[in-house]
Scaffold this active site. Structure first.
Site, mmCIF file in Angstrom:
data_model
loop_
_atom_site.group_PDB
_atom_site.id
_atom_site.type_symbol
_atom_site.label_atom_id
_atom_site.label_comp_id
_atom_site.label_asym_id
_atom_site.label_seq_id
_atom_site.Cartn_x
_atom_site.Cartn_y
_atom_site.Cartn_z
ATOM 1 N N GLU A 1 45.242 45.066 26.093
ATOM 2 C CA GLU A 1 45.394 45.081 27.442
ATOM 3 C C GLU A 1 46.280 44.331 27.917
ATOM 4 O O GLU A 1 46.636 44.024 29.248
ATOM 5 C CB GLU A 1 43.973 44.951 28.055
ATOM 6 C CG GLU A 1 42.844 45.829 27.929
ATOM 7 C CD GLU A 1 43.148 47.402 28.431
ATOM 8 O OE1 GLU A 1 44.080 47.414 29.287
ATOM 9 O OE2 GLU A 1 42.233 47.984 28.504
ATOM 10 N N HIS B 1 38.924 40.302 32.065
ATOM 11 C CA HIS B 1 38.480 41.561 32.050
ATOM 12 C C HIS B 1 37.166 41.590 31.290
ATOM 13 O O HIS B 1 37.213 41.145 30.133
ATOM 14 C CB HIS B 1 39.350 42.731 31.498
ATOM 15 C CG HIS B 1 38.761 44.204 31.062
ATOM 16 N ND1 HIS B 1 38.246 44.884 32.090
ATOM 17 C CD2 HIS B 1 38.680 44.730 29.920
ATOM 18 C CE1 HIS B 1 37.656 46.113 31.405
ATOM 19 N NE2 HIS B 1 37.971 45.717 30.043
ATOM 20 N N HIS C 1 32.720 43.518 30.738
ATOM 21 C CA HIS C 1 32.032 44.648 31.055
ATOM 22 C C HIS C 1 30.536 44.491 31.418
ATOM 23 O O HIS C 1 29.497 44.636 30.825
ATOM 24 C CB HIS C 1 32.067 45.396 29.662
ATOM 25 C CG HIS C 1 33.106 45.779 29.079
ATOM 26 N ND1 HIS C 1 33.375 45.767 27.677
ATOM 27 C CD2 HIS C 1 34.377 45.996 29.389
ATOM 28 C CE1 HIS C 1 34.392 46.105 27.420
ATOM 29 N NE2 HIS C 1 35.069 46.649 28.428
ATOM 30 N N GLU D 1 26.915 35.463 50.431
ATOM 31 C CA GLU D 1 28.224 34.867 50.188
ATOM 32 C C GLU D 1 29.178 35.790 49.768
ATOM 33 O O GLU D 1 30.429 35.259 49.651
ATOM 34 C CB GLU D 1 27.889 33.761 49.060
ATOM 35 C CG GLU D 1 27.213 32.572 49.464
ATOM 36 C CD GLU D 1 25.618 32.937 49.738
ATOM 37 O OE1 GLU D 1 25.076 31.837 50.301
ATOM 38 O OE2 GLU D 1 25.175 33.833 49.834
ATOM 39 N N HIS E 1 33.557 51.280 32.951
ATOM 40 C CA HIS E 1 34.164 50.665 32.024
ATOM 41 C C HIS E 1 33.985 49.325 32.280
ATOM 42 O O HIS E 1 33.424 48.502 31.306
ATOM 43 C CB HIS E 1 35.672 50.982 31.936
ATOM 44 C CG HIS E 1 36.476 50.241 30.861
ATOM 45 N ND1 HIS E 1 37.753 50.759 30.399
ATOM 46 C CD2 HIS E 1 36.116 49.015 30.047
ATOM 47 C CE1 HIS E 1 38.281 49.687 29.588
ATOM 48 N NE2 HIS E 1 37.333 48.816 29.388
#
Length: 273
Positions: A117, A141, A143, A171, A212
Site C-alpha cells: 500500500e 491502515h 482492520h 467526544e 476491509h
C-alpha cells in the site's frame, strides 16, 4: 547516536505497531503504517543510513515529497514481530528528487520491500502535506473488527457513517469534526483505491475502506492512533446498540453542534443534513 532504533520517532513507530497489534487491529501481515520523517531526525541518523537497494519506481509521482524520508512497515511482515525484530520488519526509505522512485536506506535486513500500500500512503501523504501545511506526518491502515462489521450494516455513505458514529460518544464530533469518509470495496494495493482514498482524505482525516478496514491520518502517532481508537470504540458501541434492538434515544443534531464553541472545533453541520 549509534543505532537507528534509538531515534525517538523510530521507537514510537515500533511501539505504535505493537499497540495496534495488541488491539487486534493488525492480524497476520494485515495493515500498514508510514511516517514522514522530520529533517532534523534524518540528520541525527544520516551516518547510519546506506543504500540497501536500487531506486525502484513508486508507480505514482509525488513531487512535493521529493527527497523526503519515510519510516514504513514491510510488505508481508507480521505486526506481532515488529517489537522484537524491528530491523527485519520495518524500513526507512528515501524518495528521489523527482518524487518518482524510492530506495531502502535502513531495515528489512532479511529482505523485502515496503508495504504494497506504499503508493497509496505516499499519494495521501502528498495530499495531507499540502492540506495541513506539512503538519500531518502519520498514516495508519488497520482492520478494526467493529468498523468493518458496520460496512455490512450501514449504507456506504459519508454522512450516514459520520452521523451514526458521532451519536455514540460525545467526544467523537470533537475528535473528528469533519466527519468520516467511506469508499466502496476495491482491490487493496490498487491505484483505484489510492485515488479514491485521496479524494476523501482531502476532506477527512479518517477514511473507511468498505469490508476491509480504515485509513487514518494525523500530525503524530498519538493523534492518528487515537483517531482510529475513538472511531473503533464508537463502532463497537453502535454494534452493541443495534444488537440490543436499536436506539431508544440519541444525541441530537443541535446537541452535536453545541460542542463546537466550547471545544473550539468546526463541526461540519452538512454531515447532519
Amino acid at each position: 547516536m549509534n543505532c537507528v532504533l534509538e531515534l525517538k520517532s523510530v521507537a514510537k513507530f515500533v511501539d505504535t505497531c505493537n499497540q495496534s497489534w495488541l488491539k487486534g487491529w493488525n492480524e497476520r501481515n494485515g495493515g500498514n503504517m508510514s511516517y514522514r520523517m522530520k529533517a532534523e531526525e534524518v540528520a541525527e541518523i544520516k551516518h547510519l543510513l546506506a543504500d540497501k537497494s536500487d531506486w525502484r519506481p513508486i508507480g505514482i509521482t509525488v513531487e512535493n515529497l521529493a527527497n523526503e524520508y519515510f519510516t514504513v512497515t514491510g510488505s508481508g511482515k507480521f505486526y506481532m514481530n515488529v517489537k522484537n525484530e524491528p530491523e527485519n520488519n520495518i524500513c526507512i526509505v528515501k524518495i528521489d528528487e523527482k518524487g518518482e522512485n524510492y530506495k531502502i536506506v535502513w531495515g528489512l535486513n532479511e529482505g523485502g520491500v515496503p508495504t504494497s500500500e506504499f503508493p497509496t500512503h505516499l499519494l495521501n501523504h502528498s495530499i495531507k502535506k499540502e492540506k495541513t501545511d506539512g503538519k500531518h506526518r502519520v498514516i495508519m491502515h488497520a482492520h478494526p473488527a467493529n468498523i468493518i462489521a458496520l460496512t455490512f450494516l450501514l449504507p456506504l455513505e459519508d454522512k450516514v457513517f459520520t452521523r451514526e458514529i458521532w451519536e455514540m460518544i460525545t467526544e467523537c464530533p470533537i475528535v473528528f469534526p469533519a466527519g468520516i469518509g467511506v469508499v466502496p470495496w476495491m482491490v487493496c494495493g490498487s491505484s483505484d483505491i489510492a485515488v479514491a482514498t485521496g479524494e476523501k482524505i482531502k476532506q477527512f482525516d479518517a477514511v473507511i475502506w468498505s469490508h476491509h478496514g480504515i485509513f487514518c491520518s494525523g500530525e503524530d502517532f498519538d493523534v492518528a492512533f487515537g483517531l482510529m481508537d475513538t472511531i473503533e470504540k464508537a463502532a463497537e458501541i453502535l454494534i452493541k446498540v443495534m444488537s440490543c434492538g436499536g436506539k431508544k434515544q440519541f444525541i441530537t443534531s443541535e446537541q452535536i453542534l453545541a460542542l463546537s464553541e466550547p471545544y473550539n472545533v468546526n463541526i461540519d453541520k452538512t454531515m447532519l443534513e
